[in-house]
Design a protein around this motif. Sequence first.
Motif: not given
Length: 163
Positions: A56-75
Motif C-alpha cells: 500500500e505505502y510503496f505503490l499507492n503512497k510512493k514511500f521508500r522502503i528503508v528497512e525490512i527486519k526478520f524475527a530470526e537472524e539469517d545473515l
Amino acid sequence: MKKFFKFFIEKEKNIVAIPYLQEDQKKYFRFVKEQYEKGSRQIIITSKIMLKVLEEYFLNKKFRIVEIKFAEEDLELNQEIEKYLEEVEKDRGCFFKLLNKLEVIANNSSIDIEKIELVSSKRINEAYTSFSLKVNGIVIIDGNTIENDINSIIKNIKENIYS
C-alpha cells in the motif's frame, strides 16, 4: 516528532491505535494488561499484514522502503533482501521481485517479518513522513499525517486479520 501507538482489537472487533507514551514504554506489560482489563486484546502484525502495508505505502503512497527486519537472524537472507532493497531504490519496478521473495519467505518458512520501516519520497505538508511497524503491533510515526497513516494501517489490518 515521533509518536508511538500500539494496535488493539476491542470487544466489538474495532481496531484501535492506543497512544503508547514514554512512560508506557518503560512498563510494557503493565500497559498491555491495562488494555486487556478494559476488554481490548493486542494485535500481532503478521507477515501477511506487513506485506499488505508495504505494498500500500510503496505503490499507492510512493514511500521508500528503508528497512525490512526478520524475527530470526539469517545473515544470508538479510544480505539477499538488502540487495533487493538496493535494486528497488534504483528502480521502483523491481518492487515486485522483492514482494515475491518476501511472500515466498512468509508462506514457505517459519521466518516472520519483525519490522518494516518506510519514509515518504516527497514532503507531505512540508515534512517527510516516516513510520515503522513492528510485529507486536507497535507503530512509530514521524510526520504530519499521523491520523491518515494510522487509519490506513488499521484498514490493512482489518482486511487481513481474519483471512
